[in-house]
Design an enzyme around this catalytic site. Structure first.
Site, PDB file in Angstrom:
ATOM      1  N   CYS A  27       0.844  -1.189   0.000  1.00  0.00           N
ATOM      2  CA  CYS A  27       0.000   0.000   0.000  1.00  0.00           C
ATOM      3  C   CYS A  27       0.878   1.237   0.000  1.00  0.00           C
ATOM      4  O   CYS A  27       2.046   1.189   0.377  1.00  0.00           O
ATOM      5  CB  CYS A  27      -0.894   0.036   1.243  1.00  0.00           C
ATOM      6  SG  CYS A  27      -1.791  -1.489   1.569  1.00  0.00           S
ATOM      7  N   ARG A  79      -4.891   6.903   0.173  1.00  0.00           N
ATOM      8  CA  ARG A  79      -3.992   5.766   0.041  1.00  0.00           C
ATOM      9  C   ARG A  79      -4.417   4.873  -1.109  1.00  0.00           C
ATOM     10  O   ARG A  79      -5.549   4.956  -1.618  1.00  0.00           O
ATOM     11  CB  ARG A  79      -3.977   4.963   1.346  1.00  0.00           C
ATOM     12  CG  ARG A  79      -5.336   4.432   1.805  1.00  0.00           C
ATOM     13  CD  ARG A  79      -5.629   2.997   1.389  1.00  0.00           C
ATOM     14  NE  ARG A  79      -4.663   2.058   1.846  1.00  0.00           N
ATOM     15  CZ  ARG A  79      -4.612   1.558   3.086  1.00  0.00           C
ATOM     16  NH1 ARG A  79      -5.539   1.906   3.974  1.00  0.00           N
ATOM     17  NH2 ARG A  79      -3.690   0.671   3.428  1.00  0.00           N
ATOM     18  N   ASN A  83       0.448  -2.258   5.703  1.00  0.00           N
ATOM     19  CA  ASN A  83       1.121  -3.489   6.094  1.00  0.00           C
ATOM     20  C   ASN A  83       2.550  -3.226   6.572  1.00  0.00           C
ATOM     21  O   ASN A  83       3.298  -2.450   5.955  1.00  0.00           O
ATOM     22  CB  ASN A  83       1.157  -4.461   4.912  1.00  0.00           C
ATOM     23  CG  ASN A  83       0.475  -5.767   5.244  1.00  0.00           C
ATOM     24  OD1 ASN A  83      -0.364  -5.830   6.130  1.00  0.00           O
ATOM     25  ND2 ASN A  83       0.842  -6.820   4.553  1.00  0.00           N
TER      26      ASN A  83
END
Length: 360
Positions: free
Chosen positions: A37, A51, A115
């Site tokens: 991401c 995002r 993550n």
């Protein structure tokens, strides 16, 4: 738990290696380690936050508004707040609880989890701090903090715990970006404690930890949006052989380190008008610089990671814009068009089907 607040950019750039291990072990993490991401901020007349979420399939996400009177029962608190700030963002709703990936509140504060596999470590509950379960971190901050200044204060008394949402939802290994128009923070809970960093570029990807992400920008300090000048060697005549050679040497692969450098450069050199349409369009172009196409990132035999959605939140106006892999038309949900004083979640399905405008 250690609270480590870094305000000095020179200190961040001088960090070469932390004691914590930031290599990713496939045998421990499985395919989840491939989840990638990118988050960014952008400021014109208003402040924008958003995002990308990159994965090979969707969990059935929805644009979810948590109104002011929705009863948050935080796992380690005996009392639910009577009222709180309204929140809008992308969430997986489980048991009527919004598990937010990214969100903003009605006061203009935004937060996203990305993550951080192999590095994220959460603490056991303790008696001398306010214990916050990892899964409720985003609503815990956004429901009660109007500004980044207020969030800093709450973070200083918080203990981020390894409490699971349920047996079916173990703790995700994440780190977080938190921002408003005044600035940006990165929060990383690791083996050696809780680290909170000032983020001068307003960008975050995945591994390695944030100080290493910042340090690697030293490798690109000679980049410029202008046509390159020949500094290779005295007396050697070299020429720019085409237009558009600005940013020569900027990485373009899909690794988190390269995406961090690319979006940081793109965002910090970005120019647009300050109208809503110009600002939103430019924000999607900034994150579009690291868009993932099906086929370019194989995570398993015949399975490919793609950019499932890209979000852009106008935190000033409370509008959540988004696109999906199959639908690049910008869709939006305005939280202020809803009744924010109700007690139930307001949910909108993601419009994933392409809508092409024929002009003839």
């Amino acid at each position: 738990m250690i609270l480590f607040l870094t305000n000095n950019i020179t200190q961040i750039l001088s960090v070469q290696k932390q004691k914590s291990v930031y290599c990713i072990k496939t045998k421990d993490c499985g395919n989840i380690l491939q989840n990638m991401c990118t988050a960014a901020t952008y400021k014109t007349k208003d402040f924008y936050f958003g995002r990308t979420l990159d994965y090979e399939f969707s969990y059935g996400d929805e644009i979810t508004i948590t109104p002011r009177n929705y009863p948050f029962h935080f796992r380690h608190s005996d009392k639910a707040p009577d009222s709180h700030y309204a929140i809008i963002g992308m969430a997986h709703v489980a048991g009527d609880y919004p598990l937010y990936y990214d969100a903003i509140n009605e006061k203009g504060l935004g937060m996203a989890g990305l993550n951080f596999v192999g590095n994220a470590v959460y603490a056991e509950p303790v008696s001398d701090k306010e214990n916050v379960a990892q899964f409720e971190f985003i609503p815990w901050i956004l429901s009660q903090c109007a500004t980044l200044k207020e969030a800093r204060q709450r973070l200083s008394t918080m203990n981020l715990t390894n409490t699971q949402f349920s047996e079916n939802f173990p703790c995700a290994q994440l780190h977080w970006i938190l921002a408003d128009a005044s600035g940006c923070l990165v929060i990383e809970s690791m083996q050696d404690g809780l680290h909170i960093y000032e983020n001068p570029v307003g960008v975050l990807t995945n591994n390695p930890p944030f100080p290493q992400q910042m340090f690697q920008l030293n490798n690109y300090q000679s980049l410029s949006p202008r046509q390159p000048e020949n500094t290779f060697a005295p007396g050697l005549e070299l020429q720019s052989y085409s237009r558009g050679m600005g940013a020569l040497g900027l990485p373009g692969d899909l690794s988190s380190a390269s995406r961090f450098a690319k979006v940081a450069f793109t965002k910090m050199n970005s120019r647009s008008g300050d109208s809503e349409l110009e600002s939103v369009s430019q924000f999607f172009h900034i994150l579009g610089s690291v868009d993932q196409q099906r086929g370019c990132c194989e995570v398993a035999k015949g399975k490919y990671e793609i950019t499932l959605y890209t979000s852009c939140c106008n935190t000033t106006k409370g509008i959540y814009y988004y696109t999906t892999y199959e639908n690049h038309q910008i869709n939006a949900v305005d939280m202020h068009r809803e009744n924010l004083d109700t007690t139930v979640l307001i949910r909108y399905p993601v419009l994933a089907k392409q809508n092409i405008c024929f002009q003839n």
